[in-house]
Design an enzyme around this catalytic site. Structure first.
Site, mmCIF file in Angstrom:
data_model
loop_
_atom_site.group_PDB
_atom_site.id
_atom_site.type_symbol
_atom_site.label_atom_id
_atom_site.label_comp_id
_atom_site.label_asym_id
_atom_site.label_seq_id
_atom_site.Cartn_x
_atom_site.Cartn_y
_atom_site.Cartn_z
ATOM 1 C CG HIS A 140 -5.903 -20.527 25.244
ATOM 2 N ND1 HIS A 140 -6.639 -21.178 26.210
ATOM 3 C CD2 HIS A 140 -6.081 -19.200 25.460
ATOM 4 C CE1 HIS A 140 -7.243 -20.280 26.972
ATOM 5 N NE2 HIS A 140 -6.917 -19.060 26.534
ATOM 6 C CD GLU B 57 -9.997 -21.811 27.397
ATOM 7 O OE1 GLU B 57 -10.269 -21.511 26.225
ATOM 8 O OE2 GLU B 57 -10.177 -21.038 28.357
HETATM 9 P P1 13P Z 1 -10.888 -14.579 30.531
HETATM 10 O O1 13P Z 1 -10.556 -13.151 30.230
HETATM 11 O O2 13P Z 1 -12.306 -14.947 30.242
HETATM 12 O O3 13P Z 1 -10.431 -14.976 31.910
HETATM 13 O O4 13P Z 1 -10.027 -15.479 29.514
HETATM 14 C C1 13P Z 1 -8.674 -15.229 29.368
HETATM 15 C C2 13P Z 1 -8.160 -16.037 28.248
HETATM 16 O O5 13P Z 1 -8.083 -17.245 28.318
HETATM 17 C C3 13P Z 1 -7.774 -15.329 27.019
HETATM 18 O O6 13P Z 1 -7.105 -16.168 26.145
#
Ligand code: 13P
Length: 257
Positions: free
Chosen positions: A99, A101
């Site tokens: 991901h 992040e």
């Molecule tokens: P959002 O739907 O909050 O934009 O996040 C998407 C996401 O990163 C799912 O893994």
């Protein structure tokens, strides 16, 4: 090839939200509304601390459980980490890997993500490999190059047989949690390139079985158009997966798509 060979998958990535007791309420609501249907694949990915509670509540339902990360070893001296074997023991089917992040805040590289992908297959977990460009990369017209590089790196040494259990999620970083969604055309363009890459790498038959999810501010208001695209096979949902109502609505939209 016809999209109908792939079942839509609506996956909720809860990120670092919900305690175990908060999870209980959300899981119960989701279970009650869409726990028995079989037309759409549904998966929730709570934080590690809510996996056990969720697994218990989901027993006997058609909702699958996923984790948001793992360490690529079965056990050992890796303080603070969680292994694929541990996830399997809590009945996880999926694991989100790479991901943005994790790439950004925890310095995860394609090579490390690749170790995790290979380890997930070894433990019979299905990886949801996330790829996607940052805003500056899109502006520099490097989107396709970035995505291809993440696929090459993340899926190194994966066999076609393993790839049958792979899910890819295209998540443009600039659309995550920002309320900005890629237009259906923008998303489809990248999904089609991902599909061709998968065809080259794993062959037609396998590549057409692999689901490619879209992620990035997906919600009931924009899901219909996104899901109608030929290579969008579901969604990886952040914010809108934290409330039962919007998540259930997304599952129902996928049913009708
Ligand atoms: P959002 O739907 O909050 O934009 O996040 C998407 C996401 O990163 C799912 O893994």
């Amino acid at each position: 090839m016809n999209k109908a060979i792939r079942k839509y998958l609506i996956a909720g990535n809860w990120k670092m939200n919900k305690t175990a007791s908060e999870a209980e309420d959300l899981v119960k609501d989701i279970h009650q509304s869409v726990g028995q249907q079989t037309e759409v694949g549904v998966c929730i990915c709570p934080p590690f601390t809510a996996l056990e509670t969720s697994a218990r509540l989901l027993e006997g339902s058609n909702i699958q459980l996923g984790a948001q990360n793992m360490y690529p070893k079965a056990e050992g001296a890796y303080t603070g980490e969680v292994s694929p074997v541990m996830l399997r023991s809590l009945f996880c089917t999926f694991v989100i890997l790479g991901h943005s992040e994790r790439r950004e805040y925890f310095g995860e590289t394609d090579a490390f993500i690749n170790e995790k992908v290979l380890a997930s297959f070894e433990s019979s977990l299905k990886p949801i490999l996330c790829v996607g460009e940052k805003l500056e990369e899109r502006e520099a017209e490097k989107t396709l190059e970035v995505v291809r590089e993440q696929l090459e790196g993340g899926l190194k040494d994966v066999t076609s047989e393993q790839a049958e259990n792979l899910v890819v999620a295209y998540e443009p970083v600039w659309a995550i949690g920002t309320g900005k969604t890629a237009t259906p055309e923008m998303a489809q363009e990248v999904h089609a390139v991902i599909r061709s890459w998968l065809v080259e790498r794993f062959g037609e038959t396998v590549a057409h079985k692999i689901r490619i999810l879209y992620g990035g501010s997906m919600k009931p208001a924009n899901a219909e158009e996104l899901l109608a695209q030929p290579d969008i096979d579901g969604g990886l949902i952040g914010g809108a997966s934290l409330q039962a109502k919007s998540f259930i609505e997304l599952v129902n939209l996928a049913k009708q798509a």
